[in-house]
Design an enzyme around this catalytic site. Sequence first.
Site, short mmCIF file in Angstrom:
data_model
loop_
_atom_site.label_atom_id
_atom_site.label_comp_id
_atom_site.label_asym_id
_atom_site.label_seq_id
_atom_site.Cartn_x
_atom_site.Cartn_y
_atom_site.Cartn_z
N VAL A 30 0.82 -1.21 0.00
CA VAL A 30 0.00 0.00 0.00
C VAL A 30 0.86 1.27 0.00
O VAL A 30 2.05 1.22 0.24
CB VAL A 30 -0.96 0.01 1.21
CG1 VAL A 30 -1.87 -1.20 1.17
CG2 VAL A 30 -0.18 0.04 2.52
N GLU A 31 0.20 2.40 -0.25
CA GLU A 31 0.84 3.72 -0.30
C GLU A 31 1.99 3.75 -1.32
O GLU A 31 3.02 4.38 -1.11
CB GLU A 31 1.36 4.13 1.09
CG GLU A 31 0.29 4.32 2.13
CD GLU A 31 -0.49 5.62 1.95
OE1 GLU A 31 -0.28 6.29 0.93
OE2 GLU A 31 -1.30 5.94 2.82
N GLY A 32 1.82 3.04 -2.42
CA GLY A 32 2.86 2.95 -3.44
C GLY A 32 3.63 1.66 -3.27
O GLY A 32 4.29 1.46 -2.25
#
Length: 834
Positions: A502-504
């Site tokens: 997540v978050e990239g």
Amino acid sequence: MNAPFYDFLTHVPLGWAILGVVVVALVLGYAGAPLWLWALAGAVALYGAGAPLWLWIVYALLVAVFNVPALRRSLVSAGIMKAMKAFNFLPAISQTERTAIEAGTVWVEGELFSGKPDMKRLLNEPYPGLTEKEQAFLDGPVEELCRMTHDWEVWQQRDLPQEVWDFLKEHRFFGMIIPEEYGGHGFSSTMNSAVVQKLAARSAPLAVTVMVPNSLGPAELLIHYGTQAQRDYYLPRLARHEEIPCFALTEPTAGSDAGAITSSGVVFRGEDGRLYLRLNWKKRYITLAAISTVLGLAFKLRDPDNLLGKGEDPGITCALIPTDTPGVRLGRRHDPMGVPFYNSPTEGHDVVVPVDAIIGGVEGAGNGWRMLMESLAAGRGISLPASAAGGAKHVFRVASAHGVVRQQFGLSIGKFEGIEEPLARIGGYNYLMEAGRRYTCGALDQGAKPAVVTAMAKYNFTELGRVIINDGMDILGGNAISRGPRNLLAHAYINTPIGITVEGANILTRTLMIFGQGAIRCHPYAYREIDALTRGDVRAFDAAFWGHIGHVVRNKVRALLLSVTRGWLSGSPIDGPAAAYVRRLNWASASFAFWADLAMGSLGGQLKRKEKITGRFADIFSWMYLAAATIRRFEAEGRREEDAPFFHWAMQVAFARIQEGFDGLFANLRVPGMTWLLRGPVAWWSRLNRIGAMPSDDLGHQVARRMQTPGPQRDRMTEGIFVPDDVNEALGRLEHAFRLAHEADDVLRTIKDAVRAGTLRKDSPERMLEQAVAAGVVTAAEADLVRRAEAARYDAIQVDAFTLEEYNRTALRPAAEPSVAASEGDGAPAAPAR
């Protein structure tokens, strides 16, 4: 110049003259001398060599061309600009990329990228703690929240207990970042991180539930970009948990490439004359979406009639959508690795809301991408690093205690070198991660929004967390893989890939963001050159390009001389054990900056596609930052002697990883005309004169031994996580056995010594205790301590077992065949809002 001096110069032997020129050039290069000083030094050399008139004339013309800006721009720089444009030398930057690059701020990463970092600044950046109010909340409501949450029960029930939801609401956990004037706590980034860290060590679903509303989402965006009316309405409701927020960004075709979103919004005028948005979206992986009451939405805005006055395609925009608006679809859930936090798809079909739903109102239309890029620091710099750091401290506590409690061949397994090795990694990385967590939060607390640093934190913390949990699983063996209330690591192991994704996604964070974005954002000249080239501004290009040339020359000389002197030439603003590492960091920075410039200069716009190369640069860049943070921690905490093994282990690993990055570059970077040099002499010298090597076995032994010793240092190394004192809980039971085992160790050693001396004969443990008491070798109380310790050991290493009926009843069995998209479902209502 007088005649005697001229005679002296003209009679100096050629070898000495050449040496003198080289020394002067190195001094000027190392100092980064301005061009006019180089010109003056060249004139002195020509004079000393008795140069003929024609050479003086040529030299004077060159000096005039390169030292007079107007001449240089028209005769040289303009031609270079045309050539660069013709050959597409510099990378083309889209508007989306430009926004991402310009978003946020540059912090100490700019110093490290410069090749000549201001180490005094780096070592004086804030290393914050908590305020009295924050500490009271951490020791009070957060501690109580951990005590009332039992991770095994959460996984079995597939949700947090209702009393936990009620407690979250009562103590306004979703309002940690909301200012006090709106009913929130107004906590610092450091406190936000501390809360997430503590909750993550207790239960991942609990930590995710709390961290998401305090990360990228409606509250964060409203605080920075919302209109006053939006803040006045939503922030108090969010703080009181009257609204449950989520933020919908990711789509099936837009993950790390968030700019590829297809969700759309169209401006139109309603029959009442007011302006509205008609929204359509299909999002996935949205945490809390299934129970949300207000949905933050990222979409591409179109305004065909230019009703907002921003053109037909304003661009990516963020808006707040009440989830009871007609056309909003919720009510389904993803199952991320079986971890029971709310993560869901959401769809919207012809959802109509007024234009004032846009965050920031009409002025916010088209500014969503900038909002997102500037606000992602919360997730990348706070939530995920804190979760990983909390997990690391939890594994530290568990693995070190298990190493003492678990015995094989009559010895605690933590005494075997095979166990010491992963224990040292857990301890050393834990020290480094806490340093990086506090250091990064210090920047965020000061108002900095360092996109590159937070990307480093997200990537490296989650990757180190993966190493640590794997090591913990290996040490605990069967105790780690058998799930149940006694298991302390399995759920953390299962959860690990989520933070990495997540978050990239980590692969792209490493290859594209840390160096791809960092090379342009953090370099003192690169972005200025690209911007000037794009705008056709010769004056700006001239200043940036020639400044860049001087920058390269300075870093080349610094890299050479610091390599030869192993950093000692650079000096250090501090003394003590960390000084040598400061000098080595100067050396690493100069080398990194030079080779980064060489790669950018040789590959140009192709560099961002050479992701294996950019990944290695990202590794060097990241480990320089982590090394700086670790030095800052050691200094800020008073150079504690007992922490020295942890500090040295972490620093030696950091520089070993930097060396590994350079080795990979020299073996794979292709520079026209110089590749042979990199593969041969440069690589050979780098291996001979290594900037770092992995820690010794003896240093790892010291780290492992201190981890397995109860007392203030072990408690401090795991400070900030919940450690229950209830022996009926898994960690409380293990800690109890660990303390008893340590207390009984001296008694057992006395008995073993007596056996060796022939005072006692070797027999079963119980009979040897009886012999020892009868012979006066130990007291009855000491024998009882050993018995209690052995009983506690045995209890602590037990694993859960279930009857077949219990196992089948608690196993996760889906009620129906899951669908792949919400649109295929039956439109079931969302779970009740908490």
